[in-house]
Motif scaffolding. Structure first.
Motif, PDB file in Angstrom:
ATOM      1  N   ARG A 178    -113.174  54.199  73.863  1.00 48.68           N
ATOM      2  CA  ARG A 178    -111.867  54.463  74.470  1.00 48.68           C
ATOM      3  C   ARG A 178    -110.899  54.995  73.407  1.00 48.68           C
ATOM      4  O   ARG A 178    -111.012  54.642  72.226  1.00 48.68           O
ATOM      5  N   PRO A 179    -109.947  55.818  73.826  1.00 48.92           N
ATOM      6  CA  PRO A 179    -108.982  56.358  72.852  1.00 48.92           C
ATOM      7  C   PRO A 179    -108.261  55.280  72.038  1.00 48.92           C
ATOM      8  O   PRO A 179    -108.010  55.473  70.847  1.00 48.92           O
ATOM      9  N   ASP A 180    -107.961  54.136  72.657  1.00 48.29           N
ATOM     10  CA  ASP A 180    -107.264  53.075  71.920  1.00 48.29           C
ATOM     11  C   ASP A 180    -108.174  52.354  70.927  1.00 48.29           C
ATOM     12  O   ASP A 180    -107.699  51.510  70.159  1.00 48.29           O
ATOM     13  N   GLN A 181    -109.457  52.690  70.907  1.00 48.96           N
ATOM     14  CA  GLN A 181    -110.403  52.069  69.974  1.00 48.96           C
ATOM     15  C   GLN A 181    -110.833  53.014  68.855  1.00 48.96           C
ATOM     16  O   GLN A 181    -111.505  52.588  67.925  1.00 48.96           O
ATOM     17  N   GLU A 182    -110.444  54.274  68.948  1.00 48.21           N
ATOM     18  CA  GLU A 182    -110.942  55.264  67.983  1.00 48.21           C
ATOM     19  C   GLU A 182    -110.563  54.945  66.544  1.00 48.21           C
ATOM     20  O   GLU A 182    -111.290  55.296  65.626  1.00 48.21           O
TER      21      GLU A 182
END
Length: 160
Positions: A25-29
Motif C-alpha cells: 500500500r502507498p502508506d507502507q512504501e
C-alpha cells in the motif's frame, strides 16, 4: 486463502515478473524496500539470503526474504550469529488475509529446520509500523537497534 495451496517458492524465471510486480500500500512504501531491491540484495548476498515468493494456488501474493547465519556484531561477539526475516512484502490487494503470518511462520519453520533457535526481525517505528504485526506473532523487542530500527526476536523451540 487456501492453506492447502499456500506455499513459499523459490524466485525463478517463471515467476520473477510477478514477484517484481508486488507493491505494498502507498502508506507502507516508506516501511519496506521494493522487491527488486530485495532481489538485488539477495544476488549480492547469496550466501545468506533466502528469497521466496508467497504463492496461493497459482497466484504470487507476496515476497519474503530471510537471512541465514549472519554474524550480528562480529566486532563485539563473533559467536553472535543470527537468522530471521529480512524483508516481507504482501501485495496491497491481498493484505489482511493471513499471507504475512503464513510467510513468517514458514520462514520460522525453515530456520528451525536449519538448526536456528531464534528468528530475528527489524521494523520501522512510528505510524503504520509493522511492529504490532510482529509482536502479535510472538516476537519480542530485544532493546537493540539495527540502524534506527528496533530488533525483535522469536524463540524457535525444536519441532516435536
Amino acid at each position: 486463502m487456501s492453506t492447502l495451496a499456500l506455499r513459499l517458492e523459490p524466485v525463478t524465471p517463471a515467476n520473477v515478473d510477478a514477484v517484481c510486480a508486488i507493491s505494498v500500500r502507498p502508506d507502507q512504501e516508506h516501511l519496506v524496500a521494493p522487491v527488486a531491491k530485495s532481489l538485488a540484495e539477495a544476488y549480492a548476498h547469496g550466501e545468506v539470503a533466502w528469497p521466496r515468493a508467497i504463492v496461493d494456488g497459482e497466484e504470487v501474493v507476496g515476497f519474503v526474504m530471510a537471512f541465514v547465519d549472519i554474524p550480528w556484531a562480529p566486532q563485539r561477539d563473533a559467536a553472535d550469529v543470527r537468522s530471521g526475516i529480512w524483508r516481507l512484502n504482501v501485495r496491497a490487494d491481498r493484505q489482511g488475509r493471513g499471507y504475512g503470518r503464513f510467510a513468517v511462520r514458514a520462514v520460522a519453520d525453515e530456520l528451525r529446520r536449519r538448526g536456528a533457535g531464534r528468528a530475528y526481525v527489524t521494523w520501522h517505528a512510528g505510524p503504520d509500523s509493522p511492529e504490532p504485526f510482529y509482536l502479535g506473532l510472538g516476537f519480542r523487542p530485544t532493546g537493540e537497534l539495527s540502524g534506527d530500527q528496533p530488533v525483535g526476536v522469536l524463540d524457535l523451540p525444536p519441532a516435536g
